[in-house]
Design a protein around this motif. Sequence first.
Motif, mmCIF file in Angstrom:
data_model
loop_
_atom_site.group_PDB
_atom_site.id
_atom_site.type_symbol
_atom_site.label_atom_id
_atom_site.label_comp_id
_atom_site.label_asym_id
_atom_site.label_seq_id
_atom_site.Cartn_x
_atom_site.Cartn_y
_atom_site.Cartn_z
ATOM 1 N N VAL A 48 0.842 -1.204 0.000
ATOM 2 C CA VAL A 48 0.000 0.000 0.000
ATOM 3 C C VAL A 48 0.873 1.249 0.000
ATOM 4 O O VAL A 48 0.640 2.201 -0.765
ATOM 5 C CB VAL A 48 -0.946 0.004 1.218
ATOM 6 N N TRP A 71 0.066 0.210 -4.101
ATOM 7 C CA TRP A 71 -0.934 -0.829 -4.369
ATOM 8 C C TRP A 71 -2.310 -0.362 -3.906
ATOM 9 O O TRP A 71 -2.455 0.188 -2.815
ATOM 10 C CB TRP A 71 -0.524 -2.094 -3.619
ATOM 11 N N ARG A 72 -3.342 -0.571 -4.745
ATOM 12 C CA ARG A 72 -4.673 -0.066 -4.415
ATOM 13 C C ARG A 72 -5.787 -1.088 -4.669
ATOM 14 O O ARG A 72 -6.951 -0.707 -4.751
ATOM 15 C CB ARG A 72 -4.958 1.197 -5.244
ATOM 16 N N VAL A 116 -7.380 1.860 1.934
ATOM 17 C CA VAL A 116 -7.144 1.796 0.495
ATOM 18 C C VAL A 116 -8.384 2.239 -0.273
ATOM 19 O O VAL A 116 -8.296 2.971 -1.267
ATOM 20 C CB VAL A 116 -6.718 0.375 0.076
ATOM 21 N N GLU A 117 -9.554 1.801 0.182
ATOM 22 C CA GLU A 117 -10.789 2.211 -0.479
ATOM 23 C C GLU A 117 -10.979 3.720 -0.405
ATOM 24 O O GLU A 117 -11.467 4.350 -1.350
ATOM 25 C CB GLU A 117 -11.968 1.465 0.134
ATOM 26 N N LEU A 127 -8.467 5.908 -0.210
ATOM 27 C CA LEU A 127 -7.484 6.452 -1.148
ATOM 28 C C LEU A 127 -8.009 6.383 -2.579
ATOM 29 O O LEU A 127 -7.839 7.324 -3.368
ATOM 30 C CB LEU A 127 -6.166 5.685 -1.034
ATOM 31 N N ASN A 128 -8.662 5.276 -2.910
ATOM 32 C CA ASN A 128 -9.239 5.141 -4.250
ATOM 33 C C ASN A 128 -10.347 6.164 -4.479
ATOM 34 O O ASN A 128 -10.450 6.764 -5.556
ATOM 35 C CB ASN A 128 -9.792 3.723 -4.444
ATOM 36 N N GLU A 187 -8.879 9.538 -5.066
ATOM 37 C CA GLU A 187 -8.287 9.629 -6.411
ATOM 38 C C GLU A 187 -9.383 9.826 -7.470
ATOM 39 O O GLU A 187 -9.215 10.623 -8.403
ATOM 40 C CB GLU A 187 -7.491 8.359 -6.709
#
Length: 202
Positions: free
Chosen positions: A156, A160-161, A188-189, A191-192, A195
Amino acid sequence: YEIRFCDWSSDVCSSDLLMIERGPAAVRDYLSQLDLGGVPASDLLTAAQVSVTAGDYRLAEQLTARAVAAADFPEVELAHRTAIKWGTSHELLLALLELHNSDRQAAVERVTGLLRLIDELERNGYATWGIHSLRADALGLLGDADGAMRSLQQAVDAGWRSAWAAQRDPYLVSLFERPDFRELMQRVEQLNADERRRYLRF
């Protein structure tokens, strides 16, 4: 596990999207209808990986047996360095099936060899999120949940996502109930989502 390097068949490549939208049962049904005659050994192994991710070990074993019996199987690099860079290796699939068939010694030897190669590539400058995510898969398969979590965190941090894939990854089953795994997936979710919002501004 994510499907990559599979321009041979848009049908198999689309199974990751089908997994997201409709779940493992839909993927199993989809794969059972594919005509994989004449498909190269490496691509049969990719289809087998999709099968185990969808929970169909019987089909995965059938496809793997076909791959091993194929004339081009000796040419297949089970631990291809470019694939490792992006977090994949057919060695893990074979080890998973060996464990499924109670051959733990063979599986441990296979995964241990893969981990040595990962370490070597990292020493030689392969500093990618794929290296860390593949190590997480390998350690998870060996039952080293703490080591797998550390490697996944490193993945991560390196970019990595693929949270959706990790939560269906047969190699990371030992992590699914861990609070730190769930928290990392939520991070991570987020961060996605951040983005996507940045892209939507344009």
